[in-house]
Design an enzyme around this catalytic site. Structure first.
Site, mmCIF file in Angstrom:
data_model
loop_
_atom_site.group_PDB
_atom_site.id
_atom_site.type_symbol
_atom_site.label_atom_id
_atom_site.label_comp_id
_atom_site.label_asym_id
_atom_site.label_seq_id
_atom_site.Cartn_x
_atom_site.Cartn_y
_atom_site.Cartn_z
ATOM 1 N N CYS A 1 2.198 38.458 24.492
ATOM 2 C CA CYS A 1 3.422 36.979 25.089
ATOM 3 C C CYS A 1 2.186 36.276 24.852
ATOM 4 O O CYS A 1 0.928 36.234 25.788
ATOM 5 C CB CYS A 1 4.024 36.602 25.803
ATOM 6 S SG CYS A 1 4.805 35.587 26.267
ATOM 7 N N ARG B 1 4.069 44.817 23.247
ATOM 8 C CA ARG B 1 4.076 43.210 23.392
ATOM 9 C C ARG B 1 2.551 42.056 23.207
ATOM 10 O O ARG B 1 1.621 42.073 24.227
ATOM 11 C CB ARG B 1 5.224 43.391 24.603
ATOM 12 C CG ARG B 1 6.025 41.336 24.343
ATOM 13 C CD ARG B 1 7.013 41.391 24.859
ATOM 14 N NE ARG B 1 6.019 41.005 26.296
ATOM 15 C CZ ARG B 1 6.897 40.493 27.131
ATOM 16 N NH1 ARG B 1 8.046 40.997 27.428
ATOM 17 N NH2 ARG B 1 6.211 39.728 28.472
#
Length: 129
Positions: free
Chosen positions: A108, A106
């Site tokens: 962000c 991931r």
């Protein structure tokens, strides 16, 4: 000849913009960015950032399912876009509840603005092999 297939489903929001909800390229599915929009109403869902994060992930899962995958279980990479990093911890909580002990890779990032002035958007890559 390209081995790609656009993916479309009523289970995720769609609009008249020039993009596919997802594109399958062999065993890889690239899911377009989704905000917390209810596919039935076309409107952003009410609620806190956790509720909105859940809706975003439901939209992504619907596209993966439409491509023949197993929802979030097949997601290998997610990019999270937030308009306020103060929401980061609560997004992590909601995200962690959905992905469990083996979450995907991931990224962000905080952005200045998202379409429809939503607070969170995510795109994803899934492996359907």
């Amino acid at each position: 000849m390209s081995d790609t297939e656009p993916i479309s489903t009523d289970g995720a929001p769609s609009n008249d913009n020039p993009y596919s909800q997802g594109v399958r390229a062999g065993d890889t599915l690239h899911v377009s960015g989704y905000g917390p929009v209810d596919p039935e109403t076309g409107e952003a869902v009410d609620g806190d950032i956790g509720t909105q994060t859940d809706r975003v992930l439901e939209n992504i899962a619907a596209v993966v399912d439409a491509a023949g995958g197993d929802g979030l279980a097949d997601v290998v990479k997610v990019t999270v876009y937030l308009t306020d990093l103060e929401d980061y911890e609560r997004v992590n909580e909601a995200y962690g509840e959905r992905f469990g002990d083996e979450p995907p890779a991931r990224v962000c990032v905080e952005v200045s603005r998202l379409p429809e002035d939503v607070r969170v958007e995510m795109d994803a890559t899934a492996y359907l092999g």
